[in-house]
Design an enzyme around this catalytic site. Structure first.
Site, PDB file in Angstrom:
ATOM      1  N   SER A 119      10.602  -6.365   4.298  1.00 49.01           N
ATOM      2  CA  SER A 119      11.145  -5.640   5.444  1.00 49.01           C
ATOM      3  C   SER A 119      12.538  -6.170   5.784  1.00 49.01           C
ATOM      4  CB  SER A 119      10.164  -5.752   6.621  1.00 49.01           C
ATOM      5  OG  SER A 119      10.453  -4.791   7.612  1.00 49.01           O
ATOM      6  N   ASP A 173       3.885   3.896   4.843  1.00 45.37           N
ATOM      7  CA  ASP A 173       4.554   2.941   5.726  1.00 45.37           C
ATOM      8  C   ASP A 173       5.088   3.644   6.982  1.00 45.37           C
ATOM      9  OD1 ASP A 173       6.214   1.014   6.918  1.00 45.37           O
ATOM     10  OD2 ASP A 173       6.776   0.156   4.992  1.00 45.37           O
ATOM     11  N   HIS A 204       2.735  -0.769   6.127  1.00 44.38           N
ATOM     12  CA  HIS A 204       3.816  -1.764   6.065  1.00 44.38           C
ATOM     13  C   HIS A 204       3.196  -3.120   5.743  1.00 44.38           C
ATOM     14  CE1 HIS A 204       7.968  -2.829   6.706  1.00 44.38           C
ATOM     15  NE2 HIS A 204       7.671  -3.728   7.632  1.00 44.38           N
TER      16      HIS A 204
END
Length: 222
Positions: A119, A173, A204
């Protein structure tokens, strides 16, 4: 000289031949991916040192200014857009570059150092990996995106113009839309990087199939 970022470090059974510097996501810390050190299937000849740095604690605008560990501030976001703090990315890039330099000083050549991130951490892996002045082993970009492609293009390093990339993303996600990850993949592919692209039916997060694929990729590029 600024102090090095604090980090969790895991040494291999034998003297390290390679290093991986792994950046966590927003609000997490270096312990977040610590378990992966035991889960990655690595070849015996690859003695990999894991370095999991902690990002500094800063106010994050999209979270009402709440102070948390973050590599940079996020000022605004939607499914297909992020407005980020460029100065924060630059500060974190310099801090991660210092960790790379320390690995070199500890005897690991830069071409045996991998940069990984999840991320927000993946944004930093892209930023450092594409601009670092010495050749690196590879870039690992998990569930991430490239919010500052235009600025980064001006900082590209000739030494890393063909550095391999492992990129993976969850098709479900809800935090970083799959489209953002795919746009980043297309961008680095157009720059000339060989990209190993993987998608998984997950949100995620990271799944075991992804970890296995990453272990194989690391072995191929050791």
């Amino acid at each position: 000289m600024t102090a090095l970022l604090p980090a969790v470090e895991i040494e291999p059974a034998q003297p390290a031949t390679h290093s991986i510097i792994w950046m966590h996501g927003l609000g997490a810390d270096g312990h977040d991916f610590e378990p992966i050190a035991d889960e990655l299937p690595l070849p015996a000849h690859m003695q990999l040192r894991f370095v999991f740095p902690h990002a500094p604690a800063i106010p994050v605008t999209i979270n009402n200014g709440y102070v948390m560990r973050a590599w940079y501030d996020i000022l605004d976001f939607s499914d297909l857009h992020r407005t980020v703090d460029e100065a924060g990315i630059t500060r974190s890039r310099h801090a991660i570059e210092a960790l790379v330099a320390r690995e070199v000083a500890r005897g690991i050549p830069s071409e045996r150092i991998f940069l990984a991130g999840f991320s927000q951490g993946g944004v930093m892996a892209y930023n450092v990996g594409l601009s670092y002045p010495q050749k690196l082993a590879g870039i690992i970009a998990l569930s991430t995106y490239l919010p500052n492609a235009a600025q980064l293009d001006a900082q590209l390093s000739p030494a890393n113009q063909h550095t391999p990339v492992f990129a993976a993303h969850g098709t479900l996600d809800p935090v970083v839309n799959l489209r953002l990850g795919d746009v980043a993949r297309q961008h680095v592919t157009q720059l000339g990087h060989p990209v190993s692209w993987h998608t998984y039916p997950m949100q995620h997060s990271v799944c075991m199939e992804e970890v296995q694929a990453l272990g194989r990729w690391l072995g191929e590029h050791a």
